[in-house]
Design a protein around this motif. Sequence first.
Motif, PDB file in Angstrom:
ATOM      1  N   CYS A  53      -4.222  16.349  30.270  1.00 29.07           N
ATOM      2  CA  CYS A  53      -3.376  15.585  29.304  1.00 29.07           C
ATOM      3  C   CYS A  53      -1.723  15.732  29.119  1.00 29.07           C
ATOM      4  O   CYS A  53      -1.538  17.733  29.105  1.00 29.07           O
ATOM      5  CB  CYS A  53      -3.288  15.245  28.289  1.00 29.07           C
ATOM      6  SG  CYS A  53      -2.706  14.035  26.717  1.00 29.07           S
TER       7      CYS A  53
ATOM      8  N   CYS B 129      -6.507   9.932  26.365  1.00 33.00           N
ATOM      9  CA  CYS B 129      -6.577  11.223  26.136  1.00 33.00           C
ATOM     10  C   CYS B 129      -7.776  11.477  24.844  1.00 33.00           C
ATOM     11  O   CYS B 129      -6.877  10.729  23.823  1.00 33.00           O
ATOM     12  CB  CYS B 129      -5.466  11.868  26.376  1.00 33.00           C
ATOM     13  SG  CYS B 129      -6.192  14.000  24.598  1.00 33.00           S
TER      14      CYS B 129
ATOM     15  N   CYS C 298      -6.049  12.920  21.712  1.00 38.26           N
ATOM     16  CA  CYS C 298      -3.927  12.603  21.275  1.00 38.26           C
ATOM     17  C   CYS C 298      -5.008  10.841  20.924  1.00 38.26           C
ATOM     18  O   CYS C 298      -3.706  10.697  20.137  1.00 38.26           O
ATOM     19  CB  CYS C 298      -3.164  11.891  22.868  1.00 38.26           C
ATOM     20  SG  CYS C 298      -2.377  13.342  23.353  1.00 38.26           S
TER      21      CYS C 298
HETATM   22 ZN   LIG Z   1      -3.662  14.389  24.624  1.00 34.33          ZN
END
Ligand SMILES: [Zn+2]
Length: 278
Positions: free
Chosen positions: A238, A258, A261
Amino acid sequence: MPELPEIQAHAERLTEEFGGLVLEQFRPLSFTALKTAVPAPEEAVGQPLAGVGRRGKHLLLDHGTVTFVVHLMQGGRLKPDAKQSAKPRFGVARWRFDDGQALLLTEAGTEKKAGVWVVAGDPTTQPPLVDLGPEADALDDATLSRLLADHPMRLHGFLRDQHAVAGLGRRLANEICHRAKLSPFAATAKLDADEVGRLAAAITACIDESIDYERRRADMSSSADRPGSVHHRVGEACPVCGDTIRAVEYRAYTVAYCPTCQTSGRTLADNTTSKFLK
Ligand SMILES: [Zn+2]
């Protein structure tokens, strides 16, 4: 499938190149090309192309009283046709103009879904455009909030649903969820005001960046070529946090995300369908 930024930039290129030219002939090249019977495409003959516009993922060739609405679907392309051969490869339909130039609609692959609608009057109030949701590049927080409440479903599916929001597809749905730091499986009706604000900002930022990129190109790129954080980046790091981009695979597409995230580190599994697809 080409999404809003690719279609928008392409419409601008076509307007630049073909705007003002008078239509001499429209010819379907496949049985599935023309989706409407009335009005006849000949009604546009003799009329100049005022410009090429866009609604959702459709191109609109505006000939004044008559508009050709073109949907490229997955493998369709609308390009200048220098050769004008009798049986062009993947040919669907051809527009020939009075200066000798032509536009050719092609569709690679076996789906045969790309096509042309001929519409009289305002094309946005008629099929195939009438049921489209608001344009994705024209949403404020309040409108987005109402649309989310009206379409209770997973966020990724909402973003791809043309009746909810028009213009987005698999690539931008992946990128927008990542940018907004929201799970692709988040329930649309349960997003709070802060999350809706992040989502609105992410939609605008992802579209603006993509349009800037597409406007610098001479033609439509394939989605693997485009810059992005998660789409076509499964297994890579990421760019925001360094975690590994994960995927939920469906028959026709991949949800890429991700975990750090977007999902508090959790791995997503599609409980509703994955066991049937194996
Ligand atoms: Zn991420």
